[in-house]
Write an enzyme that holds these catalytic residues in place. Structure first.
Site, PDB file in Angstrom:
ATOM      1  N   ASP A 110       7.680 -10.269 -14.894  1.00  0.00           N
ATOM      2  CA  ASP A 110       7.615 -10.528 -13.455  1.00  0.00           C
ATOM      3  C   ASP A 110       8.921 -10.024 -12.855  1.00  0.00           C
ATOM      4  O   ASP A 110       9.959 -10.683 -12.943  1.00  0.00           O
ATOM      5  CB  ASP A 110       7.433 -12.028 -13.204  1.00  0.00           C
ATOM      6  CG  ASP A 110       7.545 -12.396 -11.723  1.00  0.00           C
ATOM      7  OD1 ASP A 110       7.422 -11.495 -10.872  1.00  0.00           O
ATOM      8  OD2 ASP A 110       7.756 -13.594 -11.429  1.00  0.00           O
ATOM      9  N   ASP A 156       2.554 -17.383  -1.841  1.00  0.00           N
ATOM     10  CA  ASP A 156       3.708 -17.037  -2.680  1.00  0.00           C
ATOM     11  C   ASP A 156       4.952 -16.993  -1.796  1.00  0.00           C
ATOM     12  O   ASP A 156       5.156 -16.044  -1.044  1.00  0.00           O
ATOM     13  CB  ASP A 156       3.461 -15.677  -3.348  1.00  0.00           C
ATOM     14  CG  ASP A 156       4.556 -15.309  -4.350  1.00  0.00           C
ATOM     15  OD1 ASP A 156       5.617 -15.962  -4.343  1.00  0.00           O
ATOM     16  OD2 ASP A 156       4.363 -14.347  -5.112  1.00  0.00           O
ATOM     17  N   LYS A 184      13.580  -4.344  -4.971  1.00  0.00           N
ATOM     18  CA  LYS A 184      12.116  -4.269  -4.996  1.00  0.00           C
ATOM     19  C   LYS A 184      11.553  -3.931  -3.614  1.00  0.00           C
ATOM     20  O   LYS A 184      10.473  -3.343  -3.506  1.00  0.00           O
ATOM     21  CB  LYS A 184      11.563  -5.599  -5.498  1.00  0.00           C
ATOM     22  CG  LYS A 184      10.056  -5.647  -5.655  1.00  0.00           C
ATOM     23  CD  LYS A 184       9.636  -6.976  -6.253  1.00  0.00           C
ATOM     24  CE  LYS A 184       8.134  -7.118  -6.330  1.00  0.00           C
ATOM     25  NZ  LYS A 184       7.742  -8.396  -6.944  1.00  0.00           N
ATOM     26  N   GLU A 201       0.298  -9.640  -8.487  1.00  0.00           N
ATOM     27  CA  GLU A 201       0.924 -10.954  -8.618  1.00  0.00           C
ATOM     28  C   GLU A 201      -0.036 -12.111  -8.285  1.00  0.00           C
ATOM     29  O   GLU A 201      -0.066 -13.104  -9.018  1.00  0.00           O
ATOM     30  CB  GLU A 201       2.184 -11.016  -7.741  1.00  0.00           C
ATOM     31  CG  GLU A 201       3.320 -10.160  -8.303  1.00  0.00           C
ATOM     32  CD  GLU A 201       4.459  -9.949  -7.322  1.00  0.00           C
ATOM     33  OE1 GLU A 201       4.380 -10.484  -6.201  1.00  0.00           O
ATOM     34  OE2 GLU A 201       5.418  -9.234  -7.676  1.00  0.00           O
TER      35      GLU A 201
END
Length: 438
Positions: A37, A225, A100, A203
């Protein structure tokens, strides 16, 4: 013919018996495929243990099961994870985080300039891509995928140390909205770390697998999330073992860091009120930020927390500027924390409403609400989501580790580990676009 069938049956029975006896009396093989992850704020690595079917999230040498997504460059070396984060206040221009957000993304120059204004390090435009300018013994640029590779390499080494075997294969998760280019650049980051990526999994799908929803009779799954820096809401439709992402929305400028910042601003002002000057030394700000982050975490469990931080304040006395050592103490309550962040918490509902509208679904039709990311531990956020839907969200899995758990399950499947698991198949939705709030 009957004799041949009897022989075949005996062979099959012998194979099953051998497999059973091997499971009972032989040590299980070591996992050879890891689940990764690569988060915006934190990263984790996990494995599926053959034989037991348990998921192990790999810890570092200090027992921490995740590492900050931070890489710091100094004249003496490159430091990733916690070591990099420790340098963030003293070496801000060369400490890269949030990589990211930039990986594989195409920018125009004006958009990149606006996006990079929030960072202390220099982000430069290069052929429609973002790169980071680093100055140590020399000045050079590094790509977002290189930053990712350093984090992935660290996790690869953590796994190898824990398992005692070399690792060169992995499954990795990406946000559902990542396009083909962003996915390919994520794979490139893994390749730079010496890893062959067997599968890329979204995800939200990984999180749903962690909650066991790939094996459950549910149809509409909402995944919220909320991590350190971003909010992502996904509406999944499940038919059998197949997941289709029906709608996505989020806020890429909302997360736990923002809640911490509100609390930090409050404590800085309280220092100024008590001592006449705010803290200005980098070391003091660093200590205060760390202490406030700890308070935020503790307030998820406790109604109030006492903050104690030694500070060296730059005061002015009869002899001019001088340094005064003080012990700053303050009682911080959950009620105060919720009040300071009330408007930010309320922003969480907007993307939820949007995915339901775009997914043509009433909130009563949502079968499971899945929480992912450490910030969903905050009681007020859980309360807001519960009140909105009229039912409690699923909190049976550690939200910090939901994605890595799901990815590790998928890694076990790709590695052919026993006991066999039901795989989640994602149906690509090429026309889906994420709605972003700010």
């Amino acid at each position: 013919m009957a004799g041949e069938m009897s022989i075949i049956g005996s062979v099959i029975l012998a194979l099953f018996l051998a497999g059973y006896l091997g499971q009972q009396y032989l040590p299980p093989p070591k996992p050879r495929v890891i689940g990764l992850d690569l988060g915006t704020t934190f990263c984790s690595v996990g494995v599926f243990q053959p034989g037991t079917g348990e998921i192990e999230v790999i810890e570092d040498d200090k027992g921490r099961n995740s590492i900050p997504s931070v890489v710091s460059f100094t004249p003496t070396g490159v430091f990733s994870g916690h070591e990099g984060q420790e340098l963030s206040d003293t070496n801000p221009q060369n400490t890269i985080y949030d990589a990211k957000r930039f990986i594989g993304k195409i920018f125009d120059e004006d958009t990149l300039e606006k996006e990079s204004a929030r960072y202390p390090f220099k982000v430069i435009f290069n052929n429609r891509s973002a790169e980071f300018l680093v100055s140590t013994n020399s000045t050079f640029t590094v790509t977002p995928e290189f930053i990712g590779s350093r984090l992935l390499l660290k996790m690869k080494k953590m796994a190898e140390k824990q398992l005692g075997v070399p690792i060169d294969k992995a499954v990795i998760s990406v946000p559902a909205e990542f396009d083909e280019r962003q996915r390919n650049y994520t794979i490139r980051a893994a390749n730079l770390a010496g890893l062959d990526i067997l599968r890329v999994i979204n995800e939200p799908t990984a999180a749903a697998m962690a909650y066991g929803l790939h094996k459950a009779e549910v149809f509409n799954v909402l995944v919220v999330d909320l991590g350190g820096g971003t909010l992502d809401v996904s509406l999944l439709n499940k038919q059998g073992g197949m997941f289709l992402t029906r709608a996505m929305a989020g806020n890429n400028k909302l997360g736990g860091q923002d809640f911490t910042q509100r609390l930090l601003q409050y404590t800085v002002e309280r220092v100024r009120q008590q001592y006449g000057v705010p803290p200005t030394l980098k070391e003091d700000i660093h200590l205060l930020r760390q202490a406030v982050e700890a308070v935020k975490l503790n307030l998820t469990q406790e109604p109030h927390v006492h903050l104690r931080v030694p500070l060296y304040l730059q005061t002015t006395g009869a002899n001019g500027a001088q340094e005064e050592k003080v012990l700053f103490q303050e009682k911080l309550t959950r009620e105060l924390f919720e009040e300071l962040n009330a408007d930010l918490f309320q922003k969480i509902l907007a993307p939820i409403e949007t995915v339901l509208i775009e997914g043509h679904l009433e909130k009563e039709e949502v079968d499971e609400i899945v929480l992912v990311g450490g910030s969903t531990r905050i009681p007020r956020i859980r309360q807001l989501i519960s009140q909105y839907f009229g039912k409690e969200p699923n909190t049976s899995v550690d939200p910090d580790l939901a994605v890595v758990t799901g990815v590790a399950i998928q890694a076990g499947i790709m590695g052919g580990s026993w006991p066999l698991q039901v795989s989640a198949i994602e149906i690509p939705n090429r026309h889906l676009r994420k709605t972003n709030f700010s």
